[in-house]
Design a protein around this motif. Sequence first.
Motif, PDB file in Angstrom:
ATOM      1  N   GLU A  99      24.494 -41.524  45.756  1.00  0.00           N
ATOM      2  CA  GLU A  99      23.148 -41.285  45.886  1.00  0.00           C
ATOM      3  C   GLU A  99      22.634 -39.848  46.219  1.00  0.00           C
ATOM      4  O   GLU A  99      21.682 -39.235  45.978  1.00  0.00           O
ATOM      5  CB  GLU A  99      22.413 -42.260  46.909  1.00  0.00           C
ATOM      6  N   LEU A 100      23.366 -39.056  47.209  1.00  0.00           N
ATOM      7  CA  LEU A 100      23.209 -37.846  47.620  1.00  0.00           C
ATOM      8  C   LEU A 100      23.450 -36.925  46.324  1.00  0.00           C
ATOM      9  O   LEU A 100      22.678 -35.992  45.977  1.00  0.00           O
ATOM     10  CB  LEU A 100      24.005 -37.458  48.615  1.00  0.00           C
ATOM     11  N   ILE A 101      24.541 -37.190  45.535  1.00  0.00           N
ATOM     12  CA  ILE A 101      24.776 -36.425  44.409  1.00  0.00           C
ATOM     13  C   ILE A 101      23.915 -36.181  43.271  1.00  0.00           C
ATOM     14  O   ILE A 101      23.220 -35.637  42.815  1.00  0.00           O
ATOM     15  CB  ILE A 101      26.167 -36.982  43.834  1.00  0.00           C
ATOM     16  N   ASP A 102      23.260 -37.662  43.280  1.00  0.00           N
ATOM     17  CA  ASP A 102      22.164 -37.881  42.265  1.00  0.00           C
ATOM     18  C   ASP A 102      20.835 -37.070  42.731  1.00  0.00           C
ATOM     19  O   ASP A 102      20.387 -36.442  41.773  1.00  0.00           O
ATOM     20  CB  ASP A 102      21.787 -39.160  41.982  1.00  0.00           C
ATOM     21  N   ARG A 103      20.589 -37.083  44.024  1.00  0.00           N
ATOM     22  CA  ARG A 103      19.290 -36.245  44.447  1.00  0.00           C
ATOM     23  C   ARG A 103      19.404 -35.007  44.346  1.00  0.00           C
ATOM     24  O   ARG A 103      18.671 -34.258  43.704  1.00  0.00           O
ATOM     25  CB  ARG A 103      19.172 -36.757  45.731  1.00  0.00           C
ATOM     26  N   TRP A 104      20.499 -34.401  44.656  1.00  0.00           N
ATOM     27  CA  TRP A 104      20.649 -33.118  44.661  1.00  0.00           C
ATOM     28  C   TRP A 104      20.816 -32.467  43.287  1.00  0.00           C
ATOM     29  O   TRP A 104      20.375 -31.370  42.983  1.00  0.00           O
ATOM     30  CB  TRP A 104      22.010 -32.572  45.437  1.00  0.00           C
ATOM     31  N   ARG A 105      21.429 -33.418  42.295  1.00  0.00           N
ATOM     32  CA  ARG A 105      21.654 -32.944  40.955  1.00  0.00           C
ATOM     33  C   ARG A 105      20.253 -32.949  40.383  1.00  0.00           C
ATOM     34  O   ARG A 105      19.945 -31.709  39.483  1.00  0.00           O
ATOM     35  CB  ARG A 105      22.556 -33.457  40.252  1.00  0.00           C
ATOM     36  N   SER A 106      19.542 -33.922  40.354  1.00  0.00           N
ATOM     37  CA  SER A 106      18.203 -33.812  40.004  1.00  0.00           C
ATOM     38  C   SER A 106      17.231 -32.777  40.708  1.00  0.00           C
ATOM     39  O   SER A 106      16.236 -32.275  39.930  1.00  0.00           O
ATOM     40  CB  SER A 106      17.558 -35.196  40.280  1.00  0.00           C
ATOM     41  N   GLU A 107      17.500 -32.243  41.630  1.00  0.00           N
ATOM     42  CA  GLU A 107      16.935 -31.218  42.248  1.00  0.00           C
ATOM     43  C   GLU A 107      17.251 -29.662  41.876  1.00  0.00           C
ATOM     44  O   GLU A 107      16.950 -28.960  42.164  1.00  0.00           O
ATOM     45  CB  GLU A 107      16.692 -31.269  43.838  1.00  0.00           C
ATOM     46  N   LYS A 108      18.489 -29.761  41.164  1.00  0.00           N
ATOM     47  CA  LYS A 108      19.398 -28.626  40.633  1.00  0.00           C
ATOM     48  C   LYS A 108      19.541 -27.839  42.138  1.00  0.00           C
ATOM     49  O   LYS A 108      19.712 -26.680  41.983  1.00  0.00           O
ATOM     50  CB  LYS A 108      18.429 -27.579  40.003  1.00  0.00           C
ATOM     51  N   LYS A 109      19.875 -28.632  43.059  1.00  0.00           N
ATOM     52  CA  LYS A 109      20.151 -27.932  44.559  1.00  0.00           C
ATOM     53  C   LYS A 109      21.447 -27.158  44.471  1.00  0.00           C
ATOM     54  O   LYS A 109      22.522 -28.005  44.247  1.00  0.00           O
ATOM     55  CB  LYS A 109      20.198 -29.043  45.656  1.00  0.00           C
ATOM     56  N   PHE A 110      21.545 -25.973  45.085  1.00  0.00           N
ATOM     57  CA  PHE A 110      22.813 -25.100  45.017  1.00  0.00           C
ATOM     58  C   PHE A 110      23.608 -25.247  43.531  1.00  0.00           C
ATOM     59  O   PHE A 110      24.840 -25.310  43.929  1.00  0.00           O
ATOM     60  CB  PHE A 110      23.740 -25.735  46.050  1.00  0.00           C
ATOM     61  N   ALA A 111      23.061 -25.173  42.541  1.00  0.00           N
ATOM     62  CA  ALA A 111      23.488 -25.370  41.319  1.00  0.00           C
ATOM     63  C   ALA A 111      24.533 -24.090  40.957  1.00  0.00           C
ATOM     64  O   ALA A 111      25.627 -24.216  40.268  1.00  0.00           O
ATOM     65  CB  ALA A 111      22.558 -25.273  40.293  1.00  0.00           C
ATOM     66  N   SER A 112      24.367 -23.151  41.708  1.00  0.00           N
ATOM     67  CA  SER A 112      25.270 -21.759  41.730  1.00  0.00           C
ATOM     68  C   SER A 112      26.562 -22.142  42.310  1.00  0.00           C
ATOM     69  O   SER A 112      27.505 -21.353  42.016  1.00  0.00           O
ATOM     70  CB  SER A 112      24.507 -20.605  42.072  1.00  0.00           C
ATOM     71  N   PHE A 113      26.470 -22.917  43.438  1.00  0.00           N
ATOM     72  CA  PHE A 113      27.795 -23.439  44.124  1.00  0.00           C
ATOM     73  C   PHE A 113      28.531 -24.594  43.542  1.00  0.00           C
ATOM     74  O   PHE A 113      29.558 -25.019  43.942  1.00  0.00           O
ATOM     75  CB  PHE A 113      27.399 -23.436  45.601  1.00  0.00           C
ATOM     76  N   ILE A 114      27.784 -25.533  43.187  1.00  0.00           N
ATOM     77  CA  ILE A 114      28.237 -26.858  42.759  1.00  0.00           C
ATOM     78  C   ILE A 114      28.354 -27.289  41.293  1.00  0.00           C
ATOM     79  O   ILE A 114      27.428 -27.002  40.733  1.00  0.00           O
ATOM     80  CB  ILE A 114      27.453 -27.889  43.452  1.00  0.00           C
ATOM     81  N   ASN A 115      29.587 -27.564  40.903  1.00  0.00           N
ATOM     82  CA  ASN A 115      29.970 -27.822  39.588  1.00  0.00           C
ATOM     83  C   ASN A 115      29.648 -29.305  39.324  1.00  0.00           C
ATOM     84  O   ASN A 115      30.484 -30.245  39.691  1.00  0.00           O
ATOM     85  CB  ASN A 115      31.250 -27.565  39.115  1.00  0.00           C
ATOM     86  N   TYR A 116      28.411 -29.854  38.881  1.00  0.00           N
ATOM     87  CA  TYR A 116      27.914 -31.216  39.026  1.00  0.00           C
ATOM     88  C   TYR A 116      28.527 -31.801  37.921  1.00  0.00           C
ATOM     89  O   TYR A 116      28.852 -33.212  38.343  1.00  0.00           O
ATOM     90  CB  TYR A 116      26.408 -31.346  38.859  1.00  0.00           C
ATOM     91  N   ASP A 117      29.118 -31.416  36.893  1.00  0.00           N
ATOM     92  CA  ASP A 117      29.598 -32.145  35.915  1.00  0.00           C
ATOM     93  C   ASP A 117      30.938 -32.584  36.351  1.00  0.00           C
ATOM     94  O   ASP A 117      31.357 -33.701  36.082  1.00  0.00           O
ATOM     95  CB  ASP A 117      29.769 -31.070  34.560  1.00  0.00           C
ATOM     96  N   LYS A 118      31.537 -31.751  37.207  1.00  0.00           N
ATOM     97  CA  LYS A 118      32.839 -32.079  37.645  1.00  0.00           C
ATOM     98  C   LYS A 118      32.600 -33.144  38.673  1.00  0.00           C
ATOM     99  O   LYS A 118      33.377 -34.265  39.033  1.00  0.00           O
ATOM    100  CB  LYS A 118      33.800 -30.985  38.202  1.00  0.00           C
TER     101      LYS A 118
END
Length: 457
Positions: free
Chosen positions: A397-416
């Motif tokens: 649920e936290l992963i989904d929330r942060w990914r939808s907000e593009k939160k810290f996208a420069s640090f987190i590889n959401y695809d992986k």
Amino acid sequence: MFGRETYIQRRSALKRIVGKGLLLFLGNDEASANYADNCYPFRQDSTFLYFFGLPFAGLAAVIDIDSDREIIFGNELTMDDIVWMGVQPSLREKCELAGVRQVRLSGELEAYVQAAVRQGQPVHYLPPYRAEHRVRLWTLLGVQPSGEQPSLDFVRAVVSLRNRKTDEEVAEIEKACRVTAEMHLAAMRAVRPGRYEYEVVAEIEAVARKHNCGLSFPTIATVNGQTLHNHYHGNRIGSGDLFLTDAGAETEMGYAGDMSSTVPAGAVFTQRQREIYDLQVSCHEAAVAALRPGIRFEAVYDISARVIVEGLTALGLMRGDAEEAVREGAHALFYPHGLGHMMGLDVHDMENLGEIYVGHDGQPKSKQFGRRSLRLARTLEPGFVHTVEPGIYFIPELIDRWRSEKKFASFINYDKVETYKDFGGVRNEEDYLITETGARLLGTKILKRAGEIEEKI
């Protein structure tokens, strides 16, 4: 109880620190579970235990600094009590064990406190955490629940004394820690595919009972380690699951142990599980290596967080500069809690008095997600007892929330990260005493490295 001189010395030290006024101690009463005569297991208020040592319901006390009086208020057992509970020492005999010679009936407390108020004497009380305490304060002082103003002088004085554990306290905590370690070893042996979580819980808690200990908090034993405080025990354990246990014993005197462990249900870690597990252990060991007097525990937390970021970057789950990622809070997607907390007569020691005073030395807490959950951040001192418990979690649920907000996208590889949403979580926890030169593990060491766990279970 400890010897009576221990309690006399503690109260003397408290009087010197606060200096004047009347100190009010409200002990706990029995609490009914589902009808009046069916009560929860009784647990005395920890501050009352610390200064008076009496683990009995229905007591209150005052330390009248200005007139140099120490009084315990309570009632003697009735014949009905004796019929149901058996003969016990008299209230006066009990109070003698704590070095208190003045004993009065419970009904006299109100008159004593109100007389102090009329004379303009300051009445100090601690933050209430039970409904009956709030009602009692209303009766004694006319303080409505919305208008409570606990004494910060009293709070700070209690914290300054209880934060530094004496040798006899450390010995009692070690007793709890030894039993706690045995509880975790029982869990490691009990976990296997096909069993239910509650079957493992039964074996964990039987160890505590075998040693005449209670539980320092409700047992966490779960295949859903990504839920930080998961008290549901109805899942069946699968062969590919990780099983996280967080459990602790409480001695008869009320001192706590608190440890966590994580094991593979199938006795062998998968490659992916082992990569994350080994990273958590590296993070844990880096934090322990940094423990010493004079270092801020928040700095130790930063060390643990950087190790996690560096390891997750190597696995392709994060990227960028580790120090910057920790400063900005990107690590908290995987590590959303603090590194540890004080421990003693409470498993989260004195949490009812306020984390800002116990763990932050009066300094304001961070508002950053993850960092704001630090229960302990202050400079470490000899005599402090605290946990070390970093963890790595994949919370869908936290992963989904942060990914939808593009939160810290420069640090987190959401695809992986997306491919790890079924992983769960890992945590290992130990208890440490800060010494004059470093830190010492309390209790028996439990299995922590992956190879040791696979070999033993």
